[in-house]
Design a protein around this motif. Structure first.
Motif, PDB file in Angstrom:
ATOM      1  N   SER A  12       0.869  -1.108   0.191  1.00  0.00           N
ATOM      2  CA  SER A  12      -0.043   0.014  -0.154  1.00  0.00           C
ATOM      3  C   SER A  12       0.804   1.121   0.295  1.00  0.00           C
ATOM      4  CB  SER A  12      -0.688  -0.434   1.463  1.00  0.00           C
ATOM      5  OG  SER A  12      -2.241  -1.116   1.344  1.00  0.00           O
ATOM      6  N   ALA A  13      -0.088   2.265  -0.180  1.00  0.00           N
ATOM      7  CA  ALA A  13       1.200   3.431  -0.398  1.00  0.00           C
ATOM      8  C   ALA A  13       0.128   4.717   0.009  1.00  0.00           C
ATOM      9  CB  ALA A  13       1.529   4.366  -1.971  1.00  0.00           C
ATOM     10  N   VAL A  14       0.091   5.230   1.029  1.00  0.00           N
ATOM     11  CA  VAL A  14      -0.343   5.740   2.032  1.00  0.00           C
ATOM     12  C   VAL A  14      -0.258   7.606   2.047  1.00  0.00           C
ATOM     13  CG1 VAL A  14      -1.694   6.084   3.989  1.00  0.00           C
ATOM     14  CG2 VAL A  14      -0.634   3.816   3.353  1.00  0.00           C
ATOM     15  N   SER A  15      -0.821   8.805   1.743  1.00  0.00           N
ATOM     16  CA  SER A  15      -0.798   9.708   1.911  1.00  0.00           C
ATOM     17  C   SER A  15      -0.282  10.967   2.680  1.00  0.00           C
ATOM     18  CB  SER A  15      -1.320  10.315   0.401  1.00  0.00           C
ATOM     19  OG  SER A  15      -0.800   9.737  -0.447  1.00  0.00           O
ATOM     20  N   TYR A  16       0.361  11.402   3.046  1.00  0.00           N
ATOM     21  CA  TYR A  16      -0.140  12.478   4.370  1.00  0.00           C
ATOM     22  C   TYR A  16       0.716  14.084   3.250  1.00  0.00           C
ATOM     23  CZ  TYR A  16      -0.236   8.237   7.330  1.00  0.00           C
ATOM     24  OH  TYR A  16      -0.103   7.126   7.864  1.00  0.00           O
ATOM     25  N   GLN A  17       0.039  14.615   4.912  1.00  0.00           N
ATOM     26  CA  GLN A  17       0.132  15.974   5.225  1.00  0.00           C
ATOM     27  C   GLN A  17       1.890  16.795   5.173  1.00  0.00           C
ATOM     28  OE1 GLN A  17      -2.539  17.849   6.917  1.00  0.00           O
ATOM     29  NE2 GLN A  17      -4.121  18.228   5.231  1.00  0.00           N
TER      30      GLN A  17
END
Length: 157
Positions: A12-17
């Motif tokens: 999985s690839a998870v995006s964050y600020q």
């Protein structure tokens, strides 16, 4: 030198600020192992990967209008990540470690009809993570009987 090759599989690839804060928090709260970070010329995180057993999760910044943290879109999730602990691992202790690190536990540890004990947590930017461990190996027939389901391999037409 960091080894970056991966076996065949899914990640999985998870995006964050704030992907740097997330990277550090995920290690402390959920016990993920840092594998590597790729920093840009300004020292910002361009890409990173963390391991859990034989699995990998990629942690990165919001990098397009289609890749946003739940924190940027009203807390909504369109997918979540499930992490399976090894047999015998203490999921209740795992949950308490996550809680102590600031995870919002949205489902306390509970044993499910299929024999896994699971809990669900929301990270500081709103991603939902589920953790599970098999505490009682059950057959499909047993969980069908307990849960009122029908288990099969494929969908019928």
């Amino acid at each position: 030198m960091v080894e970056a090759s991966r076996p065949k599989g899914l990640a999985s690839a998870v995006s964050y600020q704030d992907s740097k804060a997330a990277f550090r928090w995920l290690e402390r709260a959920f016990g993920f192992d840092p594998l590597f970070v790729l920093l840009d010329e300004a020292g910002d995180l361009a890409h990173s990967e963390m391991g859990y057993g034989d699995s990998v999760v990629m942690i990165g910044n919001e990098w397009s209008d289609d890749h946003r943290s739940p924190k940027s879109i009203g807390g909504k999730n369109t997918q979540s990540v499930h992490v399976q602990l090894a047999a015998g691992e203490d999921i209740d202790a795992h949950c308490e470690t996550a809680r102590a690190a600031g995870a919002d536990i949205i489902a306390e540890p509970a044993t499910q009809f299929y024999g896994d004990r699971t809990y669900r947590a929301r990270d500081p930017e709103g991603h939902i993570w589920t953790f599970g461990v098999t505490v009682e190996a059950r057959t499909a027939a047993e969980w069908d009987a307990e849960g009122g389901f029908t288990t099969q391999t494929r969908l019928d037409d």
